[in-house]
Design a protein around this motif. Sequence first.
Motif, PDB file in Angstrom:
ATOM      1  N   THR A  96      -1.269   3.401  -7.363  1.00 52.83           N
ATOM      2  CA  THR A  96      -2.663   3.268  -6.956  1.00 52.83           C
ATOM      3  C   THR A  96      -3.066   1.804  -6.850  1.00 52.83           C
ATOM      4  OG1 THR A  96      -3.206   5.365  -8.004  1.00 52.83           O
ATOM      5  CG2 THR A  96      -5.046   3.898  -7.548  1.00 52.83           C
TER       6      THR A  96
ATOM      7  N   ARG B 136      -4.206  -0.291  -3.596  1.00 55.49           N
ATOM      8  CA  ARG B 136      -5.472  -1.022  -3.539  1.00 55.49           C
ATOM      9  C   ARG B 136      -5.273  -2.465  -3.130  1.00 55.49           C
ATOM     10  NH1 ARG B 136      -8.479   0.068  -9.195  1.00 55.49           N
ATOM     11  NH2 ARG B 136      -9.457   2.057  -8.729  1.00 55.49           N
TER      12      ARG B 136
ATOM     13  N   PRO C  70      -6.593   7.045  -5.353  1.00 53.73           N
ATOM     14  CA  PRO C  70      -5.424   7.394  -6.163  1.00 53.73           C
ATOM     15  C   PRO C  70      -4.444   8.284  -5.397  1.00 53.73           C
ATOM     16  CG  PRO C  70      -7.406   7.630  -7.454  1.00 53.73           C
ATOM     17  CD  PRO C  70      -7.845   7.352  -6.045  1.00 53.73           C
ATOM     18  N   ASN C  71      -3.176   7.895  -5.466  1.00 53.26           N
ATOM     19  CA  ASN C  71      -2.103   8.673  -4.849  1.00 53.26           C
ATOM     20  C   ASN C  71      -2.324   8.935  -3.359  1.00 53.26           C
ATOM     21  OD1 ASN C  71       0.155   9.165  -6.319  1.00 53.26           O
ATOM     22  ND2 ASN C  71      -0.706  10.926  -7.407  1.00 53.26           N
ATOM     23  N   CYS C  72      -2.964   8.032  -2.691  1.00 55.10           N
ATOM     24  CA  CYS C  72      -3.279   8.212  -1.277  1.00 55.10           C
ATOM     25  C   CYS C  72      -2.258   7.476  -0.428  1.00 55.10           C
ATOM     26  CB  CYS C  72      -4.680   7.666  -0.996  1.00 55.10           C
ATOM     27  SG  CYS C  72      -5.153   7.729   0.735  1.00 55.10           S
TER      28      CYS C  72
END
Length: 182
Positions: free
Chosen positions: A105, A109, A167-169
């Motif tokens: 994550t 970012r 998150p977790n994208c």
Amino acid sequence: MVANKMFAQVEKEEWNQWKSVSEEISVGLRDVVGNTPVGQVAQDIVYRQIQLMKSLPLEASDRVMEIQQRAMQAVINGERPDQLYEEIMASGKVAASRAQLIARTEIGRATGALTQARALAVGSEGYWWRIEGAGTRPSHRKMKDKFVRWDNPPTLDSMTGHAGCLPNCKCWPEVHIPEPRK
Ligand SMILES: [Zn+2]
């Protein structure tokens, strides 16, 4: 030992992902980050992202800040992600799977913030939300190919952020680059 095994597995998977990211991040970027306001802009973007995601129960926010700075450094320097996992694992009582989520994550970012900072520097107003493969959450799938302005990130599953910064994208922004003025 279990953790080590998991590391090795994660490592392999992440390393492939990392290589593709790292190839995009040229030596040129390192120059730009070091010698222009882009690096500072990216850092500011990350701070704002952290504010937006304060509710996310990943870690205490001072800890997130620290990890985020390391992640930014790692992305800029093209370091291998296992460094970051190991640091997260070493410094806190955190399970390997959680360390994996956090590292992924935060790297997402940092990468996203740098992309945004570079885009803003050339006058970009936004990007097309791209997704790949199966396994994308329905909330993210709904964003497919939509144009998103940098100043208006969507709120998905009650978290606000740009493509690849949640998150977790694994979504990614195809940046709109304006035509140079004649
Ligand atoms: Zn996504």
